[in-house]
Scaffold this motif. Sequence first.
Motif, PDB file in Angstrom:
ATOM      1  N   MET A  80       0.829  -1.191   0.000  1.00 17.16           N
ATOM      2  CA  MET A  80       0.000   0.000   0.000  1.00 17.16           C
ATOM      3  C   MET A  80       0.869   1.250   0.000  1.00 17.16           C
ATOM      4  O   MET A  80       1.975   1.259   0.516  1.00 17.16           O
ATOM      5  N   GLU A  81       0.335   2.322  -0.577  1.00 17.26           N
ATOM      6  CA  GLU A  81       1.036   3.605  -0.565  1.00 17.26           C
ATOM      7  C   GLU A  81       1.156   4.102   0.880  1.00 17.26           C
ATOM      8  O   GLU A  81       0.251   3.959   1.699  1.00 17.26           O
ATOM      9  N   GLN A  82       2.300   4.693   1.190  1.00 14.74           N
ATOM     10  CA  GLN A  82       2.545   5.234   2.518  1.00 14.74           C
ATOM     11  C   GLN A  82       2.679   6.757   2.422  1.00 14.74           C
ATOM     12  O   GLN A  82       3.789   7.281   2.288  1.00 14.74           O
ATOM     13  N   PRO A  83       1.564   7.502   2.438  1.00 15.53           N
ATOM     14  CA  PRO A  83       1.660   8.965   2.360  1.00 15.53           C
ATOM     15  C   PRO A  83       2.390   9.516   3.573  1.00 15.53           C
ATOM     16  O   PRO A  83       2.075   9.163   4.715  1.00 15.53           O
ATOM     17  N   ARG A  84       3.370  10.381   3.320  1.00 21.40           N
ATOM     18  CA  ARG A  84       4.204  10.878   4.406  1.00 21.40           C
ATOM     19  C   ARG A  84       4.188  12.396   4.466  1.00 21.40           C
ATOM     20  O   ARG A  84       3.915  13.081   3.469  1.00 21.40           O
ATOM     21  N   ARG A 136      -4.224  10.416   7.192  1.00 20.81           N
ATOM     22  CA  ARG A 136      -4.631   9.531   6.096  1.00 20.81           C
ATOM     23  C   ARG A 136      -4.519   8.053   6.464  1.00 20.81           C
ATOM     24  O   ARG A 136      -5.224   7.218   5.911  1.00 20.81           O
ATOM     25  N   GLU A 146      14.695   3.541   2.870  1.00 17.52           N
ATOM     26  CA  GLU A 146      13.685   4.277   2.100  1.00 17.52           C
ATOM     27  C   GLU A 146      14.084   5.720   1.836  1.00 17.52           C
ATOM     28  O   GLU A 146      13.350   6.451   1.179  1.00 17.52           O
TER      29      GLU A 146
END
Length: 330
Positions: free
Chosen positions: A1-5, A19, A37
């Motif tokens: 899954m996308e990890q919005p930071r 989010r 990362e």
Amino acid sequence: MEQPRVMANGNVGPIDSSRIPRYAGAATFARLPRLDEVDRADIAVVGVPFDSGVSYRPGARFGANHVRESSRLLRPYNPALDISPFERVQVADAGDMAVNPFNINEAIETIQQNALDLTADGAKLVTLGGDHTIALPLLRAASERAGAPVAMLHFDAHLDTWDTYFGAEYTHGTPFRRAVEEGILDTEAISHVGTRGPLYGVKDLEDDRRFGFGIVTSSDVFRQGVDEVVAKLRDRIGNRPLYISIDIDVLDPAHAPGTGTPEAGGITSRELLEILRGMRGMNLIGADVVEVAPAYDHAEITGVAASHVAYDLVSLMADQATTSIQAEER
């Protein structure tokens, strides 16, 4: 899954809690990115799951991940220091060092080399233990990077300057005696903070004074107050390269039950955090938070305290790095 930071100043910050809920996903320290990362780290938070040097309750090998789980609620802005550390510098979770649990000498060598590797590009380390044995190799690496013996503030219920246990030179009760013997500590600028409890005899204190340690007991913190203690510590340390080592048992068991050798009469988490904040502007080169044993914790009391302590250490380092950059620009 996308990890919005949360992103700021080119630095990759924590997962955006607006989010993705804080309780979701894998736990890194403060939900920060892993070291693999990001393209660099100014400050690396690293775990050392090692407790083969303990003399009483085991379990600190599980401490680093417990602190990570307890750090999920940490937020990007630190109002006590008026700083957003993850905006100022790149902070990343470097994962855990893989150390031999059956050979203390080999483990010490591995920790020292890993610490040197992680700081090779100028990064600073905040290390999550693990038992206090790990402080010796971390100090060796810090002294090597500094090119000189380093000052140290040691927050602990215990002196940790005993000679041996059962003939063993390397245990969680001996690291700072070994460090003095090896010449990696500046003996004009070292002090224990928060010590208390019974000793084996008066010789323990006599040896400790001979090594050069000052002592601020937990009773001193209570009677003198945080401001006076901070002033004395700052005067003793000056602008020397400073390493801070924090055994979570410096806190009273009411504030940190999850530890291996608890002693009654300790300082509060508020007092510890305020003393650390009083070190703002000092030449902090490295730090550790050790001896969190989650099997004895309840409702993450100890883990939350340790995570906030580590967060303030990161904040102090971030503030120092920004101040240095601003001075260079001027």
